[in-house]
Design a protein around this motif. Structure first.
Motif, PDB file in Angstrom:
ATOM      1  N   UNK A 116       0.842  -1.186   0.000  1.00 15.32           N
ATOM      2  CA  UNK A 116       0.000   0.000   0.000  1.00 15.32           C
ATOM      3  C   UNK A 116       0.885   1.246   0.000  1.00 15.32           C
ATOM      4  N   UNK A 117       1.195   1.777  -1.195  1.00 13.53           N
ATOM      5  CA  UNK A 117       1.986   3.004  -1.239  1.00 13.53           C
ATOM      6  C   UNK A 117       1.137   4.187  -0.798  1.00 13.53           C
ATOM      7  N   UNK A 118       1.753   5.246  -0.357  1.00 12.30           N
ATOM      8  CA  UNK A 118       0.981   6.438   0.011  1.00 12.30           C
ATOM      9  C   UNK A 118       0.194   6.967  -1.177  1.00 12.30           C
ATOM     10  N   UNK A 119      -0.970   7.531  -0.910  1.00 13.87           N
ATOM     11  CA  UNK A 119      -1.837   8.028  -1.978  1.00 13.87           C
ATOM     12  C   UNK A 119      -1.223   9.210  -2.718  1.00 13.87           C
ATOM     13  N   UNK A 120      -0.240   9.852  -2.152  1.00  9.76           N
ATOM     14  CA  UNK A 120       0.344  11.023  -2.795  1.00  9.76           C
ATOM     15  C   UNK A 120       1.618  10.691  -3.565  1.00  9.76           C
ATOM     16  N   UNK A 121       1.851   9.424  -3.869  1.00 11.48           N
ATOM     17  CA  UNK A 121       3.023   9.051  -4.677  1.00 11.48           C
ATOM     18  C   UNK A 121       2.834   9.591  -6.084  1.00 11.48           C
ATOM     19  N   UNK A 122       3.605  10.559  -6.463  1.00 13.12           N
ATOM     20  CA  UNK A 122       3.374  11.250  -7.725  1.00 13.12           C
ATOM     21  C   UNK A 122       3.544  10.339  -8.927  1.00 13.12           C
TER      22      UNK A 122
ATOM     23  N   UNK B  93       3.114   7.118  -9.222  1.00 16.58           N
ATOM     24  CA  UNK B  93       2.041   6.153  -9.319  1.00 16.58           C
ATOM     25  C   UNK B  93       0.763   6.817  -9.823  1.00 16.58           C
ATOM     26  N   UNK B  94       0.458   7.989  -9.329  1.00 12.89           N
ATOM     27  CA  UNK B  94      -0.725   8.706  -9.795  1.00 12.89           C
ATOM     28  C   UNK B  94      -0.622   9.037 -11.276  1.00 12.89           C
TER      29      UNK B  94
ATOM     30  N   UNK C 253      -2.377   8.059 -16.876  1.00 17.16           N
ATOM     31  CA  UNK C 253      -2.082   7.757 -18.269  1.00 17.16           C
ATOM     32  C   UNK C 253      -2.785   6.489 -18.732  1.00 17.16           C
ATOM     33  N   UNK C 254      -2.786   5.445 -17.906  1.00 14.10           N
ATOM     34  CA  UNK C 254      -3.485   4.216 -18.290  1.00 14.10           C
ATOM     35  C   UNK C 254      -4.993   4.431 -18.336  1.00 14.10           C
ATOM     36  N   UNK C 255      -5.516   5.347 -17.529  1.00  8.74           N
ATOM     37  CA  UNK C 255      -6.929   5.705 -17.623  1.00  8.74           C
ATOM     38  C   UNK C 255      -7.245   6.348 -18.963  1.00  8.74           C
ATOM     39  N   UNK C 256      -6.365   7.237 -19.418  1.00  4.92           N
ATOM     40  CA  UNK C 256      -6.546   7.868 -20.730  1.00  4.92           C
ATOM     41  C   UNK C 256      -6.493   6.812 -21.826  1.00  4.92           C
ATOM     42  N   UNK C 257      -5.520   5.919 -21.752  1.00  4.18           N
ATOM     43  CA  UNK C 257      -5.385   4.850 -22.749  1.00  4.18           C
ATOM     44  C   UNK C 257      -6.630   3.973 -22.787  1.00  4.18           C
TER      45      UNK C 257
END
Length: 83
Positions: free
Chosen positions: A19-25, A27-28, A33-37
């Motif tokens: 579980x990486x921190x939610x603010x890992x730049x 990873x976000x 990018x994969x959401x756009x793809x």
């Protein structure tokens, strides 16, 4: 909750949950990018073979880099990490 935590942390499993921190730049940015793809190419796509899928993804990447690519806006305003 203790049994769930023990289950998720068991080293005998083939899958390890991290579980990486939610603010890992990084990873976000990758998730964006994969959401756009997936929204622009894969969601309603129909591909006859994996080779055609591979060609379409590479063509989309070229198109995206030439026309749509821009830096993602950083919106995290929380506390900085203490190292």
């Amino acid at each position: 909750m203790a049994s769930r935590a023990e289950f998720l942390q068991d080293i005998g499993h083939r899958i390890r949950f991290v579980y990486p921190p939610k603010h890992c730049s990084w990873l976000n940015q990758v998730e964006i990018w994969f959401g756009i793809l997936s929204r622009r190419l894969l969601k309603r796509g129909s591909f006859a073979s994996t080779e055609i899928l591979n060609q379409r993804i590479l063509a989309f990447i070229e198109f995206f880099n030439e026309t749509l690519a821009k830096p993602f806006r950083w919106t995290y305003i929380g506390k900085p990490l203490l190292v």
